[in-house]
Write a protein that holds these residues in place. Structure first.
Motif, PDB file in Angstrom:
ATOM      1  N   THR A 112      -1.790  -1.424 -10.611  1.00  0.00           N
ATOM      2  CA  THR A 112      -1.400  -2.093  -9.598  1.00  0.00           C
ATOM      3  C   THR A 112      -1.256  -3.914 -10.004  1.00  0.00           C
ATOM      4  OG1 THR A 112      -3.802  -1.628  -8.553  1.00  0.00           O
ATOM      5  CG2 THR A 112      -1.647   0.308  -8.287  1.00  0.00           C
ATOM      6  N   ALA A 113      -0.303  -4.224  -9.027  1.00  0.00           N
ATOM      7  CA  ALA A 113      -0.155  -5.780  -9.024  1.00  0.00           C
ATOM      8  C   ALA A 113      -2.231  -6.329  -8.003  1.00  0.00           C
ATOM      9  CB  ALA A 113       0.370  -6.046  -8.740  1.00  0.00           C
ATOM     10  N   LEU A 114      -2.340  -5.502  -7.234  1.00  0.00           N
ATOM     11  CA  LEU A 114      -3.031  -5.346  -6.590  1.00  0.00           C
ATOM     12  C   LEU A 114      -4.486  -3.867  -6.553  1.00  0.00           C
ATOM     13  CD1 LEU A 114      -1.686  -6.614  -2.271  1.00  0.00           C
ATOM     14  CD2 LEU A 114      -3.001  -7.758  -4.608  1.00  0.00           C
ATOM     15  N   PRO A 115      -6.281  -5.276  -7.149  1.00  0.00           N
ATOM     16  CA  PRO A 115      -7.044  -4.552  -8.236  1.00  0.00           C
ATOM     17  C   PRO A 115      -7.145  -3.140  -6.557  1.00  0.00           C
ATOM     18  CG  PRO A 115      -7.927  -6.334  -6.657  1.00  0.00           C
ATOM     19  CD  PRO A 115      -6.657  -6.147  -6.733  1.00  0.00           C
ATOM     20  N   ILE A 116      -6.919  -1.591  -7.066  1.00  0.00           N
ATOM     21  CA  ILE A 116      -7.496  -0.549  -5.773  1.00  0.00           C
ATOM     22  C   ILE A 116      -8.416   0.373  -7.564  1.00  0.00           C
ATOM     23  CG2 ILE A 116      -6.779   1.043  -4.792  1.00  0.00           C
ATOM     24  CD1 ILE A 116      -4.096  -0.003  -4.471  1.00  0.00           C
ATOM     25  N   ASN A 117      -9.484  -0.042  -8.021  1.00  0.00           N
ATOM     26  CA  ASN A 117     -10.132   0.338  -8.913  1.00  0.00           C
ATOM     27  C   ASN A 117     -10.703   1.799  -9.406  1.00  0.00           C
ATOM     28  OD1 ASN A 117     -10.229  -2.558  -9.784  1.00  0.00           O
ATOM     29  ND2 ASN A 117     -12.223  -2.713  -9.351  1.00  0.00           N
ATOM     30  N   ASN A 118     -10.619   2.761  -7.324  1.00  0.00           N
ATOM     31  CA  ASN A 118     -10.757   3.779  -7.433  1.00  0.00           C
ATOM     32  C   ASN A 118      -9.215   4.796  -7.853  1.00  0.00           C
ATOM     33  OD1 ASN A 118     -13.807   3.321  -6.964  1.00  0.00           O
ATOM     34  ND2 ASN A 118     -13.673   3.473  -5.380  1.00  0.00           N
ATOM     35  N   LEU A 119      -8.303   4.396  -7.155  1.00  0.00           N
ATOM     36  CA  LEU A 119      -7.237   4.693  -7.596  1.00  0.00           C
ATOM     37  C   LEU A 119      -6.680   4.527  -8.761  1.00  0.00           C
ATOM     38  CD1 LEU A 119      -5.622   4.565  -4.262  1.00  0.00           C
ATOM     39  CD2 LEU A 119      -6.783   6.601  -5.652  1.00  0.00           C
ATOM     40  N   ALA A 120      -6.613   3.696 -10.119  1.00  0.00           N
ATOM     41  CA  ALA A 120      -5.332   3.156 -10.475  1.00  0.00           C
ATOM     42  C   ALA A 120      -6.222   1.848 -11.609  1.00  0.00           C
ATOM     43  CB  ALA A 120      -4.576   2.304  -9.980  1.00  0.00           C
ATOM     44  N   GLU A 121      -5.252   1.425 -12.243  1.00  0.00           N
ATOM     45  CA  GLU A 121      -5.811   0.087 -13.753  1.00  0.00           C
ATOM     46  C   GLU A 121      -5.336  -0.805 -11.989  1.00  0.00           C
ATOM     47  OE1 GLU A 121      -5.260   0.977 -17.756  1.00  0.00           O
ATOM     48  OE2 GLU A 121      -4.864   2.669 -17.328  1.00  0.00           O
ATOM     49  N   LEU A 176       1.328  -1.450   0.001  1.00  0.00           N
ATOM     50  CA  LEU A 176       0.187  -0.200  -0.327  1.00  0.00           C
ATOM     51  C   LEU A 176       0.834   0.587  -0.104  1.00  0.00           C
ATOM     52  CD1 LEU A 176      -2.695  -1.215   2.939  1.00  0.00           C
ATOM     53  CD2 LEU A 176      -3.356  -1.206   0.370  1.00  0.00           C
ATOM     54  N   GLY A 177       2.051   1.213   0.532  1.00  0.00           N
ATOM     55  CA  GLY A 177       2.617   2.199   0.807  1.00  0.00           C
ATOM     56  C   GLY A 177       3.367   2.769  -0.660  1.00  0.00           C
ATOM     57  N   THR A 178       3.761   1.611  -1.632  1.00  0.00           N
ATOM     58  CA  THR A 178       3.947   2.151  -2.845  1.00  0.00           C
ATOM     59  C   THR A 178       3.154   2.516  -4.306  1.00  0.00           C
ATOM     60  OG1 THR A 178       3.177   0.103  -4.163  1.00  0.00           O
ATOM     61  CG2 THR A 178       5.637  -0.426  -2.971  1.00  0.00           C
ATOM     62  N   VAL A 179       1.765   2.380  -3.416  1.00  0.00           N
ATOM     63  CA  VAL A 179       1.411   2.572  -4.021  1.00  0.00           C
ATOM     64  C   VAL A 179       0.573   4.733  -4.022  1.00  0.00           C
ATOM     65  CG1 VAL A 179      -1.551   2.461  -4.560  1.00  0.00           C
ATOM     66  CG2 VAL A 179      -0.617   1.214  -4.141  1.00  0.00           C
ATOM     67  N   ILE A 180       0.555   4.471  -2.711  1.00  0.00           N
ATOM     68  CA  ILE A 180       0.585   6.481  -1.451  1.00  0.00           C
ATOM     69  C   ILE A 180       1.705   7.125  -2.864  1.00  0.00           C
ATOM     70  CG2 ILE A 180       1.454   7.544  -0.080  1.00  0.00           C
ATOM     71  CD1 ILE A 180      -0.066   5.426   1.971  1.00  0.00           C
ATOM     72  N   LEU A 210       1.402  10.342  -5.508  1.00  0.00           N
ATOM     73  CA  LEU A 210       1.795  11.419  -5.383  1.00  0.00           C
ATOM     74  C   LEU A 210       2.710  11.700  -6.884  1.00  0.00           C
ATOM     75  CD1 LEU A 210       3.789  11.359  -2.259  1.00  0.00           C
ATOM     76  CD2 LEU A 210       2.239  12.936  -2.832  1.00  0.00           C
ATOM     77  N   LEU A 211       3.529   9.877  -7.222  1.00  0.00           N
ATOM     78  CA  LEU A 211       4.299  10.623  -8.437  1.00  0.00           C
ATOM     79  C   LEU A 211       3.503  11.468  -9.845  1.00  0.00           C
ATOM     80  CD1 LEU A 211       7.285  10.775 -10.040  1.00  0.00           C
ATOM     81  CD2 LEU A 211       6.606   7.979  -9.834  1.00  0.00           C
ATOM     82  N   ARG A 212       2.276  10.275  -9.574  1.00  0.00           N
ATOM     83  CA  ARG A 212       1.550  10.514 -10.835  1.00  0.00           C
ATOM     84  C   ARG A 212       0.919  12.147 -10.507  1.00  0.00           C
ATOM     85  NH1 ARG A 212      -4.289   6.893 -10.938  1.00  0.00           N
ATOM     86  NH2 ARG A 212      -4.386   8.536  -9.194  1.00  0.00           N
ATOM     87  N   GLY A 213       0.621  11.766  -9.667  1.00  0.00           N
ATOM     88  CA  GLY A 213      -0.233  13.581  -9.502  1.00  0.00           C
ATOM     89  C   GLY A 213       0.759  14.708  -9.696  1.00  0.00           C
ATOM     90  N   LYS A 214       2.306  15.087  -9.227  1.00  0.00           N
ATOM     91  CA  LYS A 214       3.048  15.360  -9.749  1.00  0.00           C
ATOM     92  C   LYS A 214       3.429  15.501 -10.926  1.00  0.00           C
ATOM     93  CE  LYS A 214       5.595  17.968  -7.724  1.00  0.00           C
ATOM     94  NZ  LYS A 214       5.021  19.830  -7.700  1.00  0.00           N
ATOM     95  N   LEU A 215       3.657  14.615 -11.829  1.00  0.00           N
ATOM     96  CA  LEU A 215       3.727  13.989 -13.245  1.00  0.00           C
ATOM     97  C   LEU A 215       2.511  14.642 -13.573  1.00  0.00           C
ATOM     98  CD1 LEU A 215       4.677  10.528 -13.760  1.00  0.00           C
ATOM     99  CD2 LEU A 215       6.631  12.959 -14.373  1.00  0.00           C
ATOM    100  N   ILE A 240       3.489   7.222 -19.908  1.00  0.00           N
ATOM    101  CA  ILE A 240       4.180   6.916 -18.821  1.00  0.00           C
ATOM    102  C   ILE A 240       3.659   6.258 -18.038  1.00  0.00           C
ATOM    103  CG2 ILE A 240       5.662   7.843 -16.679  1.00  0.00           C
ATOM    104  CD1 ILE A 240       6.217  10.334 -18.020  1.00  0.00           C
ATOM    105  N   VAL A 241       3.905   4.715 -17.778  1.00  0.00           N
ATOM    106  CA  VAL A 241       3.528   3.823 -16.786  1.00  0.00           C
ATOM    107  C   VAL A 241       4.263   3.643 -15.430  1.00  0.00           C
ATOM    108  CG1 VAL A 241       2.470   1.364 -16.546  1.00  0.00           C
ATOM    109  CG2 VAL A 241       2.915   3.181 -18.694  1.00  0.00           C
ATOM    110  N   LEU A 242       3.377   4.039 -14.037  1.00  0.00           N
ATOM    111  CA  LEU A 242       3.648   3.646 -13.375  1.00  0.00           C
ATOM    112  C   LEU A 242       3.131   2.568 -12.217  1.00  0.00           C
ATOM    113  CD1 LEU A 242       3.099   7.303 -11.558  1.00  0.00           C
ATOM    114  CD2 LEU A 242       4.598   6.996 -12.787  1.00  0.00           C
ATOM    115  N   LEU A 243       3.560   1.817 -11.906  1.00  0.00           N
ATOM    116  CA  LEU A 243       3.694  -0.354 -11.711  1.00  0.00           C
ATOM    117  C   LEU A 243       3.564   0.398 -10.212  1.00  0.00           C
ATOM    118  CD1 LEU A 243       5.339  -1.646 -14.246  1.00  0.00           C
ATOM    119  CD2 LEU A 243       3.250  -1.478 -13.877  1.00  0.00           C
ATOM    120  N   GLY A 244       2.225  -0.213  -9.216  1.00  0.00           N
ATOM    121  CA  GLY A 244       2.926   0.102  -7.669  1.00  0.00           C
ATOM    122  C   GLY A 244       2.489  -1.345  -7.110  1.00  0.00           C
ATOM    123  N   CYS A 245       2.516  -1.797  -6.258  1.00  0.00           N
ATOM    124  CA  CYS A 245       1.446  -2.965  -5.389  1.00  0.00           C
ATOM    125  C   CYS A 245       3.379  -4.424  -5.702  1.00  0.00           C
ATOM    126  CB  CYS A 245       0.364  -3.395  -5.195  1.00  0.00           C
ATOM    127  SG  CYS A 245      -1.088  -2.269  -4.837  1.00  0.00           S
ATOM    128  N   GLY A 246       3.740  -3.683  -6.214  1.00  0.00           N
ATOM    129  CA  GLY A 246       5.199  -4.846  -6.262  1.00  0.00           C
ATOM    130  C   GLY A 246       5.097  -5.892  -7.259  1.00  0.00           C
TER     131      GLY A 246
END
Length: 237
Positions: free
Chosen positions: A102-111, A77-81, A85-90, A127-133
């Motif tokens: 994200t490797a875990l489904p968090i549909n309201n925040l990410a694909e 979850l820390g990786t998603v935070i 943040l990085l997406r917002g700055k970009l 630019i593709v950001l990859l979260g949740c390991g």
């Protein structure tokens, strides 16, 4: 002209925290976002695997009196935070097409991470950001960084270090005479016991012949320079 067609950049949570080592530093976030944009602007396709050690580390499970699986879930979850943040700055810097997966489904925040969809985003210039390991406990984000690079047919993995400009034969912060390597083979890293990343991740890179560039993310323009073939940091191949 870029040397590579597609790259994965591994950003640690500590890089976002800066000198504090924990939490967030807005200047560091701004710097990292600009480095990602500069690399993409060379014409290379860029995916970024984001760490979460500045929020929580799974290996601190015992300190908190929780089991390792729960601790690693918090770390994911820390990786998603960090990725949000990085997406917002970009976006704030003018990048309209940034995809967070994200490797875990968090549909309201990410694909959800779907390999073929990620490839399509990259081919379109996102630019593709990859979260949740990789969505599993008992691994650091080193392993999914290599795994995603292999899955996405990346030409190399850029291992961004915070304050270290490559691989040394000793800790340069403790040994003034430590020697930095310009190039190493996978076998040399193993034989000399050099600390590049966790062993499982490194073996995966070796088995799939994935070149690694270990470099200092604090150096402005370093990631972009690597994409065009400049000899920065340590190359492992």
């Amino acid at each position: 002209m870029p040397k590579y067609r597609r790259l994965v950049i591994k950003l640690s949570g500590q890089a976002i925290a800066g000198s504090a080592g924990f939490g967030f530093d807005k200047d560091r976030l701004n710097h990292l976002a600009r480095e990602v944009i500069a690399a993409r602007d060379t014409g290379v396709e860029v995916a970024v695997v984001v760490g979460g050690g500045n929020v929580f580390r799974g290996n601190r499970a015992e300190d908190w009196g929780i089991d390792r699986v729960e601790a690693d879930n918090i770390g994911m979850l820390g990786t998603v935070i960090n990725a949000v943040l990085l997406r917002g700055k970009l976006h704030e810097l003018g990048e309209a097409d940034v995809r967070l997966m994200t490797a875990l489904p968090i549909n309201n925040l990410a694909e959800p991470y779907i390999r073929l969809r990620a490839l399509r985003h990259l081919e379109k210039g996102s630019i593709v950001l990859l979260g949740c390991g990789n969505g599993q406990p008992f691994t650091t984000t080193d392993y999914p960084a290599v795994q995603r690079a292999v899955e996405l047919d990346a030409d190399a993995l850029l291992v961004a270090k915070n304050g270290t400009d490559g691989v040394y034969d000793a800790d340069p912060n403790k040994v003034p005479t430590a020697r930095r390597f310009d190039h190493l083979t996978y076998q040399q890293v193993i034989d000399q016991g050099l600390g590049v990343m966790d062993q499982a991740a490194f073996i995966l890179a070796r088995d799939h012949h994935l070149p690694l560039h270990v470099f200092d993310i604090d150096r402005p323009g370093a990631a972009a320079a690597i994409t065009t073939g400049s000899p920065i940091g340590t190359t492992i191949s």
